[in-house]
Design a protein around this motif. Structure first.
Motif, short mmCIF file in Angstrom:
data_model
loop_
_atom_site.label_atom_id
_atom_site.label_comp_id
_atom_site.label_asym_id
_atom_site.label_seq_id
_atom_site.Cartn_x
_atom_site.Cartn_y
_atom_site.Cartn_z
N HIS A 164 -4.54 0.69 -1.43
CA HIS A 164 -3.27 0.23 -1.04
C HIS A 164 -2.15 0.63 -1.82
O HIS A 164 -0.97 -0.16 -1.79
N LEU A 165 -2.11 1.33 -2.74
CA LEU A 165 -1.29 2.07 -3.69
C LEU A 165 -0.06 2.43 -2.93
O LEU A 165 -0.27 3.27 -1.70
N ARG A 166 1.10 2.13 -3.30
CA ARG A 166 2.29 2.73 -2.74
C ARG A 166 2.44 4.10 -3.28
O ARG A 166 3.32 4.08 -4.36
N VAL A 167 1.85 5.30 -3.01
CA VAL A 167 2.00 6.47 -3.44
C VAL A 167 3.59 6.95 -3.26
O VAL A 167 4.05 6.67 -2.14
N ARG A 168 4.23 7.78 -4.19
CA ARG A 168 5.31 8.47 -3.97
C ARG A 168 5.06 9.40 -2.70
O ARG A 168 4.15 10.24 -2.79
N ARG A 169 5.96 9.47 -1.72
CA ARG A 169 5.70 10.29 -0.61
C ARG A 169 6.40 11.72 -0.90
O ARG A 169 7.27 12.01 -1.64
N HIS A 182 0.87 -1.96 5.31
CA HIS A 182 1.97 -1.30 4.42
C HIS A 182 2.26 -0.14 4.91
O HIS A 182 3.17 0.68 4.37
N ASP A 184 2.47 3.46 5.14
CA ASP A 184 2.33 4.67 4.17
C ASP A 184 1.59 4.48 2.70
O ASP A 184 2.08 5.34 1.85
N CYS A 185 0.63 3.50 2.54
CA CYS A 185 0.28 3.36 1.34
C CYS A 185 -1.13 4.38 1.33
O CYS A 185 -1.09 5.14 2.45
N GLU A 222 -1.36 11.81 -6.05
CA GLU A 222 -0.64 10.41 -6.63
C GLU A 222 -1.47 9.55 -7.22
O GLU A 222 -1.14 8.99 -8.31
N ALA A 226 -1.80 8.41 -11.35
CA ALA A 226 -1.64 6.80 -11.44
C ALA A 226 -2.83 6.22 -12.41
O ALA A 226 -2.79 5.64 -13.58
N VAL A 227 -3.83 6.67 -12.18
CA VAL A 227 -5.00 6.18 -12.64
C VAL A 227 -5.27 6.70 -14.13
O VAL A 227 -5.72 6.12 -15.23
N LYS A 259 1.98 16.89 -11.44
CA LYS A 259 2.60 15.56 -11.48
C LYS A 259 2.53 15.00 -12.96
O LYS A 259 3.58 14.38 -13.39
N LEU A 260 1.54 15.28 -13.70
CA LEU A 260 1.40 14.97 -15.10
C LEU A 260 2.54 15.79 -15.88
O LEU A 260 3.06 15.29 -16.92
#
Lengths: 304, 304
Positions: A164-169, A182, A184-185, A222, A226-227, A259-260
């Motif tokens: 359920h992470l709220r990823v950047r779109r 949610h 778009d999680c 994404e 995050a992980v 992304k990194l």
């Protein structure tokens, strides 16, 4: 002889087997598939399997491991430890799975989530064998995440719900997602049903160059990014039905790299066969990961 | 007698003290502040402090803990374990801090990041005393994150760099952020310099109703939500200069509640004094958290 259950919403896979050592996966002696119905009915068949196996082989169970659907209460201090909690399957809500199995079989029973079981199995015998810091995503009907840190399954006040992470779109993507909580999680964008809702056809029917894949790969990239930033695991394993689309892997790896942005420059995160190709990988144990994880839970329960 | 160093980019705080037990913070006997210059110069002053203290008190050091700026190599198998790695402070790049201290003082030296030290201190004696699953954010010149899982400091192939999380942006906010790597990552949006760049004035000069705060609180709420979904820690501590703006806390708690959308419904995540007010909290040890964490690292090094 150890017992193992992979408890799912549609079926329970039950098995007995021997564990010879850490370098060799459990040897499964026998297994059965029990359709998931009401708890009492299902449990009766499960117990019947283990009792018959013990009789037939004249060998008692030493311990039982359960890799289960959830959510589960995994707080050892809780009075409802090992029970299923707020599942949408109403008959199973609050069912004390661990306690009932323990009472009926009088052996140590260890329980964890199906995806934690898969993480444990992959880190013991599979794609991350020997690693102590591993994150496992299963991307299918939903998105589940299991985390191993220092060899230990991570829970805090609950188990991971990182689907359920709220990823950047992805810029320009306005698909609203399908998560009832949610929208778009991650799960609302990258699960099988989300792909179907976006494309109008099931994931299996889409060609690798279908434009529906880009936002799926991006959302997964994404979450993996995050992980990496929070835990820097030694390996990230992506399994489940959606990840059978192997063309997603190169897209996700490239997404993570971009992304990194060169910030965490470990060799494992560089492009190429010794970097990201070996870092973000499919499972090594295929569909048996959950069941093998249940055996490993059983082994650990006895070792304690 | 234990030694402790909080090694920062502008100053090294060094101290000696006694540790009487887990229920009582270390008793600091003496401390000094050494300005951070070139490594050799700085190290000479640090060693001088500990040698003088041992002489003066006729008591040897039992172990030394270091909570350090970074990034650090924290892989015990690495030949450069305990060295500072890719810091922008060029003279310190590659400096083998742990090895040099060990060689000069001939005591066990334990090293970790400053923010892991703060997390450990808060989980031992501070705002999360007795908890084994704790995440500590420091929000200041940058954003650092320390993670404790099952009482153990979490590292994988590196330590957390979660200040660089790509948070979902507040709709309509087009401030580009100031991170040289990512622009609008968490640190690029919520660090002190980011707030200053956005508002044209330093954070301390802004009133609590300044519109610059909303996107800061939102970015921090995104990051805390991600942490809850991945690790479900028992407590999240927000420290550092920016968090001295206490009005941020209610906004971040409300943001986390809204972003979770009722999905993970643990009592700790409900609004109110027994829920989120006690879950997302300021540090309990104030500015000494890093130093106290260094003492705890020393104690653990000796216990091993």
């Amino acid at each position: 002889m150890f017992g193992a259950i992979e408890a799912g919403g549609t079926k329970f896979v039950v098995a007995v087997g021997h564990i010879n050592g850490p370098d060799e996966p459990p040897r499964i002696i026998d297994r059965a598939v029990i359709p998931t119905r009401e708890p009492e009915e299902t449990l009766a068949d499960v117990l019947d399997f283990f009792r018959r196996q013990s009789e037939k082989r004249q060998e008692a169970l030493a311990a039982l491991g359960v890799a289960s659907f959830g959510p589960l209460d995994l707080d050892p201090e809780s009075p409802t430890y090992g029970a299923i909690t707020t599942t949408p399957k109403l008959a199973w809500r609050g069912f004390p799975l661990k306690k009932r199995l323990e009472a009926a079989l009088t052996v140590p029973v260890a329980i964890d989530t199906d995806v934690a079981g898969a993480a444990l199995a992959e880190a013991t015998y599979g794609a991350a064998a020997g690693e102590r810091d591993v994150v496992y995503f299963t991307v299918g009907t939903g998105v589940g995440v299991g985390v191993l840190s220092g060899g230990r399954i991570v829970h805090g006040i609950g188990h991971p719900e990182f689907g359920h992470l709220r990823v950047r779109r992805l810029p320009g993507d306005d698909f609203p997602g399908i998560c009832p909580y949610h929208g778009d999680c991650l799960e609302g964008l990258a699960s099988g049903p989300a792909i179907r809702a976006r494309a109008g056809r099931p994931a299996e029917a889409l060609s690798p160059d279908d434009p529906a894949w880009a936002p799926v790969a991006d959302a997964l990239a994404e979450a993996v990014t995050a992980v990496v930033l929070l835990l820097a695991p030694a390996k990230v394993i992506l399994g489940g039905g959606v990840m059978k689309q192997r063309h997603l892997f190169p897209c996700i790896r490239e997404g993570v790299r971009a992304k990194l942005g060169g910030y965490v420059a470990y060799p494992a995160l560089m492009p190429g066969p010794e970097g990201l190709d070996a870092y973000i990988v499919p499972p090594g144990l295929g569909d048996d990961a959950g069941l093998i994880g249940a055996f490993e839970l059983a082994r650990r329960a006895l070792a304690r």
